[in-house]
Design an enzyme around this catalytic site. Structure first.
Site, short mmCIF file in Angstrom:
data_model
loop_
_atom_site.label_atom_id
_atom_site.label_comp_id
_atom_site.label_asym_id
_atom_site.label_seq_id
_atom_site.Cartn_x
_atom_site.Cartn_y
_atom_site.Cartn_z
N ASN A 9 0.80 -1.25 0.10
CA ASN A 9 -0.11 0.13 0.02
C ASN A 9 0.91 1.40 -0.13
O ASN A 9 1.76 1.47 0.95
CB ASN A 9 -0.97 0.08 1.38
CG ASN A 9 -1.85 1.13 1.39
OD1 ASN A 9 -1.88 2.04 0.46
ND2 ASN A 9 -2.46 1.37 2.55
N TRP A 10 0.98 1.93 -1.09
CA TRP A 10 1.78 2.96 -1.23
C TRP A 10 1.26 4.23 -0.66
O TRP A 10 2.05 5.37 -0.54
CB TRP A 10 2.29 3.18 -2.63
CG TRP A 10 3.28 2.14 -3.21
CD1 TRP A 10 3.91 1.10 -2.64
CD2 TRP A 10 3.57 2.13 -4.62
NE1 TRP A 10 4.49 0.69 -3.62
CE2 TRP A 10 4.62 0.96 -4.95
CE3 TRP A 10 3.21 2.81 -5.84
CZ2 TRP A 10 5.17 0.66 -5.91
CZ3 TRP A 10 3.89 2.50 -7.17
CH2 TRP A 10 4.79 1.23 -6.97
N LYS A 11 0.24 4.15 -0.26
CA LYS A 11 -0.66 5.32 0.16
C LYS A 11 -0.24 6.85 -0.47
O LYS A 11 -0.30 6.54 -1.89
CB LYS A 11 -0.13 5.70 1.71
CG LYS A 11 -0.08 4.41 2.61
CD LYS A 11 0.18 4.52 4.02
CE LYS A 11 -0.15 3.10 4.71
NZ LYS A 11 0.13 3.20 6.11
N HIS A 95 -9.60 1.37 5.00
CA HIS A 95 -8.17 1.54 5.83
C HIS A 95 -8.42 2.68 7.06
O HIS A 95 -9.26 3.79 6.88
CB HIS A 95 -7.16 2.23 4.87
CG HIS A 95 -5.79 2.10 5.38
ND1 HIS A 95 -5.22 3.05 6.09
CD2 HIS A 95 -5.07 1.11 5.10
CE1 HIS A 95 -4.10 2.72 6.63
NE2 HIS A 95 -3.74 1.42 5.95
N GLU A 97 -6.46 5.01 7.90
CA GLU A 97 -6.40 6.34 7.78
C GLU A 97 -7.53 6.85 6.94
O GLU A 97 -7.63 8.31 7.17
CB GLU A 97 -5.14 6.54 6.89
CG GLU A 97 -3.93 6.22 7.79
CD GLU A 97 -3.03 5.50 6.85
OE1 GLU A 97 -2.75 5.71 5.69
OE2 GLU A 97 -1.66 5.05 7.47
N GLU A 167 -5.31 -4.70 10.50
CA GLU A 167 -4.30 -3.71 10.66
C GLU A 167 -4.35 -2.99 12.01
O GLU A 167 -5.25 -1.97 12.06
CB GLU A 167 -4.46 -2.84 9.54
CG GLU A 167 -3.97 -3.35 8.24
CD GLU A 167 -3.33 -2.55 7.43
OE1 GLU A 167 -2.13 -2.54 6.79
OE2 GLU A 167 -3.97 -1.27 7.06
N GLY A 173 2.79 2.20 10.81
CA GLY A 173 3.91 3.02 10.80
C GLY A 173 4.62 3.39 11.93
O GLY A 173 5.28 4.55 12.00
N SER A 213 3.77 -2.25 10.30
CA SER A 213 5.12 -2.42 10.14
C SER A 213 5.58 -3.91 9.81
O SER A 213 6.69 -4.27 10.50
CB SER A 213 5.57 -2.13 11.86
OG SER A 213 5.18 -0.92 11.98
N GLY A 234 2.71 -1.22 4.24
CA GLY A 234 3.16 0.29 3.91
C GLY A 234 4.31 0.42 3.47
O GLY A 234 4.91 0.18 2.44
N GLY A 235 5.15 1.27 4.34
CA GLY A 235 6.59 1.67 4.19
C GLY A 235 7.40 0.65 3.40
O GLY A 235 8.31 1.19 2.61
P1 13P Z 1 3.26 0.13 7.68
O1 13P Z 1 3.54 -1.10 7.03
O2 13P Z 1 4.06 1.33 6.87
O3 13P Z 1 3.25 0.33 9.07
O4 13P Z 1 1.57 0.38 7.08
C1 13P Z 1 0.69 -0.44 7.24
C2 13P Z 1 -0.79 -0.34 6.44
O5 13P Z 1 -1.13 0.82 6.84
C3 13P Z 1 -0.73 -0.94 5.31
O6 13P Z 1 -1.94 -0.61 4.86
#
Ligand code: 13P
Length: 250
Positions: A9-11, A95, A97, A167, A173, A213, A234-235
């Site tokens: 997930n590149w956000k 999600h 966020e 999640e 994050g 994470s 994510g990251g």
């Molecule tokens: P991280 O892997 O950066 O913690 O993000 C997780 C996430 O929100 C994937 O949708």
């Protein structure tokens, strides 16, 4: 046997040009169908991304959101038909966020899941509790509630196409991954709740990812748990070493 599915997930990261270059590299690296691989890219990078992996049948492109109405006066929104035209395979919905910053509700998630499934796009439904909820020991009930609302009244033929991503918000994050036992406990609880609604056979085929994470050091132990069928990353999905997380799912 559920095939593992690992989705980056590149956000709000990667321009179309950056996405194209990164995915050309990934396209060379991902060469077999042992693991399903996806990338959830920003809307502006959808066409370039789908083009970049056109010759690679093992990588699918995901959107990060969709509107549940087919068209109309919804400034800034994107319809399922638009995603379909681009060639999107998956779409993340709910999600944390989006729930937190853009007021996405359980009801909206449910409507979005239905329109996606009716149009052949796989919803990746995210659920997760806050740290306060976990500390107050109401996390199991919280996730049960999110699941019940998200997959309420879905045509039973479609339910096993859904991917659910657990999640925990406190793990996103933060570098603070859920332990494999915590993640497995919740993924098993999610499967149990899907079974209560749609039966054991259906629940047995639903893929449940862990997200929060995930990195190349912790991925393998998470993937070894019986109810964890992959990850939403994510990251760590923005770096070439994401290939090591994919390898860990083999
Ligand atoms: P991280 O892997 O950066 O913690 O993000 C997780 C996430 O929100 C994937 O949708």
């Amino acid at each position: 046997m559920r095939k593992k599915v690992v989705i980056g997930n590149w956000k709000m990261n990667m321009t179309a040009e950056e996405a194209k270059n990164f995915l050309r590299f990934m396209s060379v690296e991902v060469k077999d169908d042992e693991v399903e691989v996806g990338f959830a890219v920003p809307y502006t990078a959808l066409w370039a991304s789908i083009d970049a992996v056109r010759d690679n049948e093992y990588i699918g492109i995901a959107a990060q959101n969709v509107h549940f109405e087919p068209r109309g006066a919804y400034t800034g929104e994107i319809s399922v038909e638009m995603l379909k035209e681009a060639g999107v395979k998956y779409c993340i919905i709910g999600h944390s966020e989006r729930r937190q910053y853009f007021n996405e509700t359980d009801e909206a998630v449910n409507k979005k899941a239905k329109v996606l499934l009716e149009n052949g796009i796989t919803p990746v439904i995210c659920v997760g509790e806050t740290l306060e909820e976990r500390e107050a020991n109401v996390h199991m009930g919280r996730i049960e509630d999110q699941i019940r609302k998200a997959i309420d009244n879905i045509d039973v033929r479609f339910v096993d196409k859904i991917i659910i991503a657990y999640e925990p918000i406190w793990a996103i994050g933060t570098g603070k991954t859920a332990s494999k036992e915590q993640a497995e406990e919740m993924c098993s609880h999610i499967r149990y709740n899907v079974a209560k609604m749609y039966g054991l056979n259906v629940a047995d085929n639903v893929r449940i990812q862990y997200g929060g994470s995930v990195n190349e050091s912790n991925a393998k132990e998470l993937f070894e748990m019986p109810n964890i069928d992959g990850a939403l990353v994510g990251g760590a999905s923005l770096k070439p070493t994401f290939t090591n997380i994919i390898k860990a799912a083999r």
